[in-house]
Motif scaffolding. Sequence first.
Motif, PDB file in Angstrom:
ATOM      1  N   ASP A  53       0.817  -1.216   0.000  1.00 48.87           N
ATOM      2  CA  ASP A  53       0.000   0.000   0.000  1.00 48.87           C
ATOM      3  C   ASP A  53       0.848   1.262   0.000  1.00 48.87           C
ATOM      4  OD1 ASP A  53      -2.191   1.665   0.103  1.00 48.87           O
ATOM      5  OD2 ASP A  53      -2.338   1.586   2.280  1.00 48.87           O
ATOM      6  N   VAL A  54       1.678   1.425   1.027  1.00 49.65           N
ATOM      7  CA  VAL A  54       2.433   2.666   1.194  1.00 49.65           C
ATOM      8  C   VAL A  54       3.415   2.907   0.039  1.00 49.65           C
ATOM      9  CG1 VAL A  54       4.064   3.913   2.661  1.00 49.65           C
ATOM     10  CG2 VAL A  54       2.203   2.577   3.698  1.00 49.65           C
ATOM     11  N   LEU A  55       4.310   1.967  -0.191  1.00 48.94           N
ATOM     12  CA  LEU A  55       5.377   2.188  -1.170  1.00 48.94           C
ATOM     13  C   LEU A  55       4.894   2.196  -2.617  1.00 48.94           C
ATOM     14  CD1 LEU A  55       8.374   0.218   0.377  1.00 48.94           C
ATOM     15  CD2 LEU A  55       7.865   2.664   0.498  1.00 48.94           C
ATOM     16  N   PRO A  56       3.979   1.315  -3.041  1.00 45.47           N
ATOM     17  CA  PRO A  56       3.508   1.394  -4.429  1.00 45.47           C
ATOM     18  C   PRO A  56       2.873   2.736  -4.774  1.00 45.47           C
ATOM     19  CG  PRO A  56       2.961  -0.745  -3.510  1.00 45.47           C
ATOM     20  CD  PRO A  56       3.476   0.087  -2.366  1.00 45.47           C
ATOM     21  N   LYS A  57       2.044   3.250  -3.868  1.00 44.78           N
ATOM     22  CA  LYS A  57       1.414   4.559  -4.129  1.00 44.78           C
ATOM     23  C   LYS A  57       2.474   5.644  -4.264  1.00 44.78           C
ATOM     24  CE  LYS A  57      -3.029   3.721  -1.845  1.00 44.78           C
ATOM     25  NZ  LYS A  57      -3.913   4.112  -0.709  1.00 44.78           N
ATOM     26  N   ARG A  58       3.445   5.614  -3.356  1.00 43.58           N
ATOM     27  CA  ARG A  58       4.489   6.635  -3.380  1.00 43.58           C
ATOM     28  C   ARG A  58       5.348   6.523  -4.641  1.00 43.58           C
ATOM     29  NH1 ARG A  58       7.835   6.208   1.660  1.00 43.58           N
ATOM     30  NH2 ARG A  58       5.910   7.020   2.555  1.00 43.58           N
ATOM     31  N   ALA A  59       5.683   5.299  -5.015  1.00 43.71           N
ATOM     32  CA  ALA A  59       6.528   5.091  -6.194  1.00 43.71           C
ATOM     33  C   ALA A  59       5.807   5.539  -7.469  1.00 43.71           C
ATOM     34  CB  ALA A  59       6.935   3.626  -6.297  1.00 43.71           C
ATOM     35  N   LYS A  60       4.521   5.283  -7.555  1.00 45.71           N
ATOM     36  CA  LYS A  60       3.754   5.719  -8.730  1.00 45.71           C
ATOM     37  C   LYS A  60       3.757   7.241  -8.828  1.00 45.71           C
ATOM     38  CE  LYS A  60       0.657   1.718  -8.643  1.00 45.71           C
ATOM     39  NZ  LYS A  60      -0.727   1.247  -8.344  1.00 45.71           N
ATOM     40  N   LEU A  61       3.541   7.911  -7.700  1.00 49.23           N
ATOM     41  CA  LEU A  61       3.562   9.374  -7.693  1.00 49.23           C
ATOM     42  C   LEU A  61       4.943   9.910  -8.060  1.00 49.23           C
ATOM     43  CD1 LEU A  61       1.440  10.148  -4.506  1.00 49.23           C
ATOM     44  CD2 LEU A  61       0.796  10.591  -6.883  1.00 49.23           C
ATOM     45  N   LEU A  77      13.741   4.891 -16.061  1.00 48.09           N
ATOM     46  CA  LEU A  77      12.806   5.240 -14.982  1.00 48.09           C
ATOM     47  C   LEU A  77      12.956   4.280 -13.813  1.00 48.09           C
ATOM     48  CD1 LEU A  77      10.574   7.130 -14.068  1.00 48.09           C
ATOM     49  CD2 LEU A  77       8.910   5.577 -15.119  1.00 48.09           C
ATOM     50  N   LYS A  78      13.098   3.001 -14.113  1.00 49.16           N
ATOM     51  CA  LYS A  78      13.287   2.028 -13.035  1.00 49.16           C
ATOM     52  C   LYS A  78      14.575   2.318 -12.268  1.00 49.16           C
ATOM     53  CE  LYS A  78      13.773  -2.885 -11.989  1.00 49.16           C
ATOM     54  NZ  LYS A  78      13.718  -4.279 -12.499  1.00 49.16           N
ATOM     55  N   ASP A  79      15.653   2.603 -13.000  1.00 47.99           N
ATOM     56  CA  ASP A  79      16.928   2.918 -12.345  1.00 47.99           C
ATOM     57  C   ASP A  79      16.792   4.140 -11.442  1.00 47.99           C
ATOM     58  OD1 ASP A  79      18.147   0.790 -13.544  1.00 47.99           O
ATOM     59  OD2 ASP A  79      19.148   1.959 -15.094  1.00 47.99           O
ATOM     60  N   LYS A  80      16.034   5.126 -11.903  1.00 49.47           N
ATOM     61  CA  LYS A  80      15.835   6.342 -11.115  1.00 49.47           C
ATOM     62  C   LYS A  80      15.096   6.025  -9.810  1.00 49.47           C
ATOM     63  CE  LYS A  80      16.346  10.880 -11.134  1.00 49.47           C
ATOM     64  NZ  LYS A  80      17.668  11.531 -11.240  1.00 49.47           N
ATOM     65  N   LEU A  81      14.115   5.165  -9.886  1.00 48.94           N
ATOM     66  CA  LEU A  81      13.371   4.780  -8.688  1.00 48.94           C
ATOM     67  C   LEU A  81      14.240   3.957  -7.735  1.00 48.94           C
ATOM     68  CD1 LEU A  81       9.942   3.874 -10.329  1.00 48.94           C
ATOM     69  CD2 LEU A  81      10.438   5.871  -8.909  1.00 48.94           C
ATOM     70  N   LEU A  82      15.048   3.074  -8.296  1.00 50.82           N
ATOM     71  CA  LEU A  82      15.953   2.292  -7.453  1.00 50.82           C
ATOM     72  C   LEU A  82      16.945   3.200  -6.737  1.00 50.82           C
ATOM     73  CD1 LEU A  82      16.722  -0.748  -9.800  1.00 50.82           C
ATOM     74  CD2 LEU A  82      15.240  -0.727  -7.793  1.00 50.82           C
ATOM     75  N   TYR A  86      13.696   2.803  -3.647  1.00 50.58           N
ATOM     76  CA  TYR A  86      12.554   1.895  -3.746  1.00 50.58           C
ATOM     77  C   TYR A  86      13.037   0.476  -4.032  1.00 50.58           C
ATOM     78  CZ  TYR A  86       9.559   6.003  -3.897  1.00 50.58           C
ATOM     79  OH  TYR A  86       8.918   7.174  -3.578  1.00 50.58           O
ATOM     80  N   PRO A  87      12.479  -0.518  -3.374  1.00 51.68           N
ATOM     81  CA  PRO A  87      12.828  -1.911  -3.687  1.00 51.68           C
ATOM     82  C   PRO A  87      12.495  -2.227  -5.146  1.00 51.68           C
ATOM     83  CG  PRO A  87      11.571  -1.775  -1.644  1.00 51.68           C
ATOM     84  CD  PRO A  87      11.482  -0.431  -2.289  1.00 51.68           C
ATOM     85  N   GLU A  88      13.181  -3.192  -5.706  1.00 51.11           N
ATOM     86  CA  GLU A  88      13.009  -3.501  -7.130  1.00 51.11           C
ATOM     87  C   GLU A  88      11.571  -3.850  -7.476  1.00 51.11           C
ATOM     88  OE1 GLU A  88      15.100  -6.081 -10.728  1.00 51.11           O
ATOM     89  OE2 GLU A  88      15.802  -6.285  -8.655  1.00 51.11           O
ATOM     90  N   GLN A  89      10.918  -4.647  -6.637  1.00 59.85           N
ATOM     91  CA  GLN A  89       9.553  -5.038  -6.958  1.00 59.85           C
ATOM     92  C   GLN A  89       8.600  -3.839  -6.939  1.00 59.85           C
ATOM     93  OE1 GLN A  89       9.522  -7.427  -3.118  1.00 59.85           O
ATOM     94  NE2 GLN A  89       7.323  -7.096  -3.370  1.00 59.85           N
ATOM     95  N   ILE A  90       8.892  -2.863  -6.095  1.00 61.30           N
ATOM     96  CA  ILE A  90       8.065  -1.659  -6.045  1.00 61.30           C
ATOM     97  C   ILE A  90       8.334  -0.791  -7.271  1.00 61.30           C
ATOM     98  CG2 ILE A  90       7.522   0.423  -4.736  1.00 61.30           C
ATOM     99  CD1 ILE A  90       6.637  -2.204  -3.407  1.00 61.30           C
ATOM    100  N   ALA A  91       9.592  -0.695  -7.665  1.00 66.22           N
ATOM    101  CA  ALA A  91       9.948   0.063  -8.871  1.00 66.22           C
ATOM    102  C   ALA A  91       9.265  -0.545 -10.093  1.00 66.22           C
ATOM    103  CB  ALA A  91      11.462   0.079  -9.049  1.00 66.22           C
ATOM    104  N   ASP A  92       9.226  -1.879 -10.162  1.00 69.20           N
ATOM    105  CA  ASP A  92       8.564  -2.549 -11.284  1.00 69.20           C
ATOM    106  C   ASP A  92       7.074  -2.226 -11.315  1.00 69.20           C
ATOM    107  OD1 ASP A  92      10.814  -3.791 -12.375  1.00 69.20           O
ATOM    108  OD2 ASP A  92      10.615  -5.560 -11.087  1.00 69.20           O
ATOM    109  N   ILE A  93       6.445  -2.210 -10.158  1.00 69.64           N
ATOM    110  CA  ILE A  93       5.013  -1.898 -10.083  1.00 69.64           C
ATOM    111  C   ILE A  93       4.753  -0.481 -10.612  1.00 69.64           C
ATOM    112  CG2 ILE A  93       3.119  -1.395  -8.484  1.00 69.64           C
ATOM    113  CD1 ILE A  93       4.188  -3.707  -6.733  1.00 69.64           C
ATOM    114  N   ALA A  94       5.596   0.457 -10.192  1.00 70.87           N
ATOM    115  CA  ALA A  94       5.416   1.851 -10.606  1.00 70.87           C
ATOM    116  C   ALA A  94       5.645   2.019 -12.100  1.00 70.87           C
ATOM    117  CB  ALA A  94       6.359   2.750  -9.820  1.00 70.87           C
ATOM    118  N   VAL A  95       6.678   1.365 -12.621  1.00 73.14           N
ATOM    119  CA  VAL A  95       6.973   1.476 -14.052  1.00 73.14           C
ATOM    120  C   VAL A  95       5.848   0.841 -14.868  1.00 73.14           C
ATOM    121  CG1 VAL A  95       8.539   0.754 -15.891  1.00 73.14           C
ATOM    122  CG2 VAL A  95       9.463   1.608 -13.734  1.00 73.14           C
TER     123      VAL A  95
END
Length: 207
Positions: A53-61, A77-82, A86-95
């Motif tokens: 809940d917390v991290l996916p919403k934040r990563a998307k924003l 974009l994924k590299d920027k989030l990492l 952000y954990p890799e799985q969260i970065a993937d969700i956001a991308v």
Amino acid sequence: MTVTNITELSKSRVRIEIDHEFAFVLYKGELRLHKIEEGDEIEDAVYDRIMKDVLPKRAKLRAMNLLKNRTYTRTQLKDKLLQGGYPEQIADIAVDYVVSYRYVDDEQYVRDFIEYNREKKSRRRIQLDLMNKGIPEQLFQDIWEDMAGDDEEAIEREQIIYWVNKKHFCSQEATFEEKQKMMAFLYRKGFSINNIRSILSLDITPN
């Protein structure tokens, strides 16, 4: 799961390790809210809430905010989030989220990049630049062939002429050393040696 380390990153953020491995980055207020302390066990429900809940919403924003200022490939974009913690799985969700709305479109990115650079950059240089941005080789080749078609050699000859004119180079007036220097310059740009030799044998004057 044990919180084995909490490291302060800034006045507002901390880096959290669980079982001696990086887990995520939280704001200090969230740390207090979820009662996470170094050396304590983290409850499964708390961990799941943060990761689902917390991290996916934040990563998307965060991904959306990054895209306001410039375009990115998926990999960029994924590299920027990492890099942002952000954990890799969260970065993937956001991308995946922004890709689903076509805010990130690698195919269109490649087309725009080729169109912008095709006047002065060789195919090889464009391909290397795009691969450094995380674009798969096959995607580039497919789009290049679609855009260039049977005109690839003509495009490269125009690119070489662009640089010859830009350098105010005239083959009829150039010395052998100057021709060799110009050939080396164009070769480093990624142009084929045959087209370089062909163009430099012509009497090309600046536009």
